[in-house]
Design a protein around this motif. Structure first.
Motif, short mmCIF file in Angstrom:
data_model
loop_
_atom_site.label_atom_id
_atom_site.label_comp_id
_atom_site.label_asym_id
_atom_site.label_seq_id
_atom_site.Cartn_x
_atom_site.Cartn_y
_atom_site.Cartn_z
N ALA A 46 0.83 -1.21 0.00
CA ALA A 46 0.00 0.00 0.00
C ALA A 46 0.86 1.26 0.00
O ALA A 46 0.54 2.23 -0.68
CB ALA A 46 -0.93 0.01 1.20
N SER A 47 1.95 1.23 0.73
CA SER A 47 2.82 2.40 0.75
C SER A 47 3.54 2.55 -0.60
O SER A 47 3.77 3.66 -1.05
CB SER A 47 3.82 2.33 1.90
N LEU A 61 2.23 1.64 -3.53
CA LEU A 61 1.21 2.11 -4.47
C LEU A 61 0.93 3.59 -4.31
O LEU A 61 0.76 4.31 -5.29
CB LEU A 61 -0.09 1.32 -4.29
N SER A 62 0.86 4.07 -3.07
CA SER A 62 0.51 5.46 -2.83
C SER A 62 1.72 6.38 -2.83
O SER A 62 1.57 7.59 -2.82
CB SER A 62 -0.24 5.60 -1.51
N ASN A 119 3.86 6.63 -0.42
CA ASN A 119 4.25 6.99 0.95
C ASN A 119 5.44 6.16 1.37
O ASN A 119 5.55 4.98 1.04
CB ASN A 119 3.10 6.75 1.93
N VAL A 175 -3.66 -1.41 6.53
CA VAL A 175 -4.61 -1.28 5.44
C VAL A 175 -5.84 -2.15 5.59
O VAL A 175 -6.81 -1.94 4.90
CB VAL A 175 -3.95 -1.59 4.09
#
Length: 116
Positions: free
Chosen positions: A80-81, A83-84, A86, A92
């Motif tokens: 998730a980090s 993909l975004s 961050n 998540v």
């Protein structure tokens, strides 16, 4: 029939009529310019959409290495980090746990982080 006795009043009416005609002409001219601008913008937008890239399969797009083998929505924090964009880690996925209290006739819902 007009009952104008003074030449000054007649001159004032001419100036007033000229001012009204000028404002009306400017309004018509502004409307024509506005319509022309709208048509020009619409035709330019049509040309841009013709030059857009063709659609591709979203599943074929490259995912970061952290996300390989994971299904949509069940990502790890590192995926998730990535993909975004961050750099920090974040949680998540959550699980909802229900605790019932029959004597009080209530149930309490609590969201807890998933460990998977």
């Amino acid at each position: 029939m007009t009952f104008i006795h003074d030449h000054g009043e007649q001159h004032a009416h001419r100036i007033r009529d000229l001012a009204i005609a000028t404002v009306a002409a400017l309004a018509v001219f502004g409307g024509i310019v506005s319509i022309a601008h709208t048509v020009q913008t619409a035709s330019a937008g049509g040309m841009q959409s013709e030059m857009a890239a063709p659609k591709t399969d979203r599943g074929a797009s490259a995912l970061p290495a952290e996300c390989q083998g994971q299904t949509w929505g069940h990502w790890t924090a590192s995926c998730a980090s990535a993909l975004s964009g961050n750099k920090g880690m974040r949680q998540v996925q959550f699980t909802t746990v229900e605790t019932r209290q029959p004597t009080a006739n209530t149930s309490v819902l609590e969201r807890v982080p998933s460990s998977s």
